[in-house]
Design an enzyme around this catalytic site. Sequence first.
Site, PDB file in Angstrom:
ATOM      1  N   LYS A  39      23.382  35.987 -50.817  1.00  0.00           N
ATOM      2  CA  LYS A  39      23.333  36.893 -49.668  1.00  0.00           C
ATOM      3  C   LYS A  39      24.666  36.864 -48.928  1.00  0.00           C
ATOM      4  O   LYS A  39      25.520  36.013 -49.192  1.00  0.00           O
ATOM      5  CB  LYS A  39      22.189  36.479 -48.743  1.00  0.00           C
ATOM      6  CG  LYS A  39      22.294  35.055 -48.232  1.00  0.00           C
ATOM      7  CD  LYS A  39      21.084  34.662 -47.426  1.00  0.00           C
ATOM      8  CE  LYS A  39      21.228  33.221 -46.927  1.00  0.00           C
ATOM      9  NZ  LYS A  39      20.128  32.834 -46.027  1.00  0.00           N
ATOM     10  N   ARG A 137       9.950  31.975 -38.422  1.00  0.00           N
ATOM     11  CA  ARG A 137      10.916  33.060 -38.539  1.00  0.00           C
ATOM     12  C   ARG A 137      10.244  34.185 -39.313  1.00  0.00           C
ATOM     13  O   ARG A 137       9.657  35.087 -38.726  1.00  0.00           O
ATOM     14  CB  ARG A 137      12.192  32.541 -39.217  1.00  0.00           C
ATOM     15  CG  ARG A 137      13.397  33.423 -39.029  1.00  0.00           C
ATOM     16  CD  ARG A 137      14.654  32.777 -39.579  1.00  0.00           C
ATOM     17  NE  ARG A 137      14.571  32.455 -40.990  1.00  0.00           N
ATOM     18  CZ  ARG A 137      15.592  32.004 -41.717  1.00  0.00           C
ATOM     19  NH1 ARG A 137      16.762  31.797 -41.138  1.00  0.00           N
ATOM     20  NH2 ARG A 137      15.443  31.734 -42.998  1.00  0.00           N
ATOM     21  N   TYR A 254      47.872  32.483 -25.179  1.00  0.00           N
ATOM     22  CA  TYR A 254      47.152  33.157 -24.094  1.00  0.00           C
ATOM     23  C   TYR A 254      46.479  32.148 -23.163  1.00  0.00           C
ATOM     24  O   TYR A 254      45.961  31.118 -23.598  1.00  0.00           O
ATOM     25  CB  TYR A 254      46.069  34.074 -24.677  1.00  0.00           C
ATOM     26  CG  TYR A 254      46.580  35.373 -25.233  1.00  0.00           C
ATOM     27  CD1 TYR A 254      47.111  36.359 -24.404  1.00  0.00           C
ATOM     28  CD2 TYR A 254      46.489  35.635 -26.596  1.00  0.00           C
ATOM     29  CE1 TYR A 254      47.570  37.559 -24.918  1.00  0.00           C
ATOM     30  CE2 TYR A 254      46.936  36.841 -27.131  1.00  0.00           C
ATOM     31  CZ  TYR A 254      47.470  37.802 -26.282  1.00  0.00           C
ATOM     32  OH  TYR A 254      47.913  38.990 -26.795  1.00  0.00           O
ATOM     33  N   MET A 307      44.501  37.152 -32.062  1.00  0.00           N
ATOM     34  CA  MET A 307      43.962  38.063 -33.072  1.00  0.00           C
ATOM     35  C   MET A 307      44.701  37.972 -34.399  1.00  0.00           C
ATOM     36  O   MET A 307      44.086  37.956 -35.470  1.00  0.00           O
ATOM     37  CB  MET A 307      44.002  39.499 -32.562  1.00  0.00           C
ATOM     38  CG  MET A 307      43.381  40.509 -33.524  1.00  0.00           C
ATOM     39  SD  MET A 307      43.468  42.203 -32.930  1.00  0.00           S
ATOM     40  CE  MET A 307      42.317  42.136 -31.554  1.00  0.00           C
TER      41      MET A 307
END
EC number: 5.1.1.1
Length: 366
Positions: A39, A137, A254, A307
């Site tokens: 998956k 679940r 940053y 980023m």
Amino acid sequence: MIPEAEAGARLTIDLAAIAANWRALARRAPGPECGAAVKADAYGLGIAAAVPALRKAGCRTFFVAFPGEGAAVRAAAPDAVVYVLNGLVAGRGEAYAAHDLRPVLGSLEEIAEWSAFQHATGWGGGAALHVDTGMTRLGLRLEEALAHAAALPPFSLVMSHFACADQPAHPLNTRQIAAFRQVRAAFPGTPASLCNSSGLFLPDDLGFDLVRPGIALYGGNPTPGRPNPMAPVVRLEARVIAVRTARAGECVGYGATWTCRAPGRFAIVGVGYADGFLRAGSSADDRDGALARVAGHPCRVAGRISMDLTAIDVGALPEDAVRRGDWVELIGDGLGIDEVGRRAGTIGYEVLTSLGRRYNKRVTGG
């Protein structure tokens, strides 16, 4: 494919290691069949590459989350058995029949819809029954499955899923095992499956008829706290774009969260959170985050991962140890996916499935 000469980072995927891991897991449960969870696009590494390697190694049964993933597996392995773990998408039975996919049915409503679809179309493909033994679940509750067992249609598989198999001493494991044994007794003659990657390493013989490892195939450690028995599968390397110096008291990145305590040097590499190098691995004055291996030495990430760029503290290395254009390792020898995840406050699963698309991607061992 981004050319290596232009890429900020390169990702190497070793298909031979995936196959070797599958064979090692199959040997742990020599009686049951060993399937494979593929998956999330084979945990981010690519169904189109991973499934043929697993099929060649001997895998015959695959597990995906959605029918679209199942169609990709079918294209890569035409003769495989493919189960769709998230069940039957309402009103989309034809999507399963079109690619011979087997939904994992987890409610009486799903079972009724699948039976109606088969009756209306004559489709005779298999389906699995999912019984919830403690995850809360997906799946029928234990009492629900036992109460309806005699009236339910035949299934090709009955299964449940461990919640805490990576914690061998957790009491829920014992409760789930006992509950699943009741389920198996209620569906005699139906193949049964419980074990995921970590379940294969529990003390009891719990293979039943089919095991379905996932993360261990891709190099994740199924035995947390102990040495990893699996071969590493991925290597992520980033290119050094620049080597910068900074004075004592200057900040890096940053938010000015990382301050130079002394004059320092930093390798700026062309990878960031847009590439799946998680921002949560950032460092600050009061926190160490991710590591990189630069010229064979472990070095700390400095400041916030941005980023497209990450700064690495190389002040302890000789000045000629790293230059513009060199490659540094972010995942690989001594920096496995579980360690990378731990330093980012997460798990190896998220590291793998977050890997981005801007890499020069190399597949070996296929």
